[in-house]
Design a protein around this motif. Structure first.
Motif: not given
Length: 142
Positions: A96-101, A103-105, A110-118
């Motif tokens: 999920t962390g990799l997918v968020c990175v 998606l972000f780039f 938006t940095p809100l995408v990193f809320l998926l990790v927790p």
């Protein structure tokens, strides 16, 4: 029975209650007396406390065997498919962390995408519990 001041547990109390029930069904105890003695059994702390309840009664009396040590629980062998499924579920959080990175780039800036990790971490944790901690504790006990 050589140590009357040894503390008793639920097993000894259950045995005493069973013996009192046999005395009541044999007619040696009236219902009120049976009720009084069973109440004393539940509050008894030592072997002496229990034996005093049987002083005027013939056998059966409670027997105090050796305290049984709990047997070690056998380690369960997990099926291969269960181990694979557990590894996949545990890999979800870093994935999920990799997918968020990515998606972000690429798509979501938006940095809100990193809320998926927790969020995924909490969901995976609720599904698997503390299995890693239980496995570690099991290995330590061996």
């Amino acid at each position: 029975m050589s140590k009357p001041d040894i503390r008793i547990g639920d097993t000894e109390r259950e045995e005493a209650l069973k013996a009192l029930g046999e005395h009541m069904s044999a007619g040696r105890l009236e219902l009120d007396e049976y009720g009084d003695r069973t109440a004393m059994v539940t509050t008894a702390k030592t072997r002496r406390d229990l034996l005093a309840l049987f002083a005027d009664l013939p056998e059966p009396h409670p027997r105090f065997g050796e305290v049984a040590r709990p047997a070690a629980a056998p380690v369960e062998a997990r099926p291969e498919s269960a181990q694979i499924a557990r590894r996949l579920v545990n890999a979800l959080v870093p994935l999920t962390g990799l997918v968020c990175v990515l998606l972000f780039f690429t798509v979501l800036k938006t940095p809100l995408v990193f809320l998926l990790v927790p969020i995924v971490a909490v969901l995976v944790g609720s599904l698997t519990g503390d299995q890693h901690g239980r496995d570690r504790d099991r290995r330590r006990r061996r």
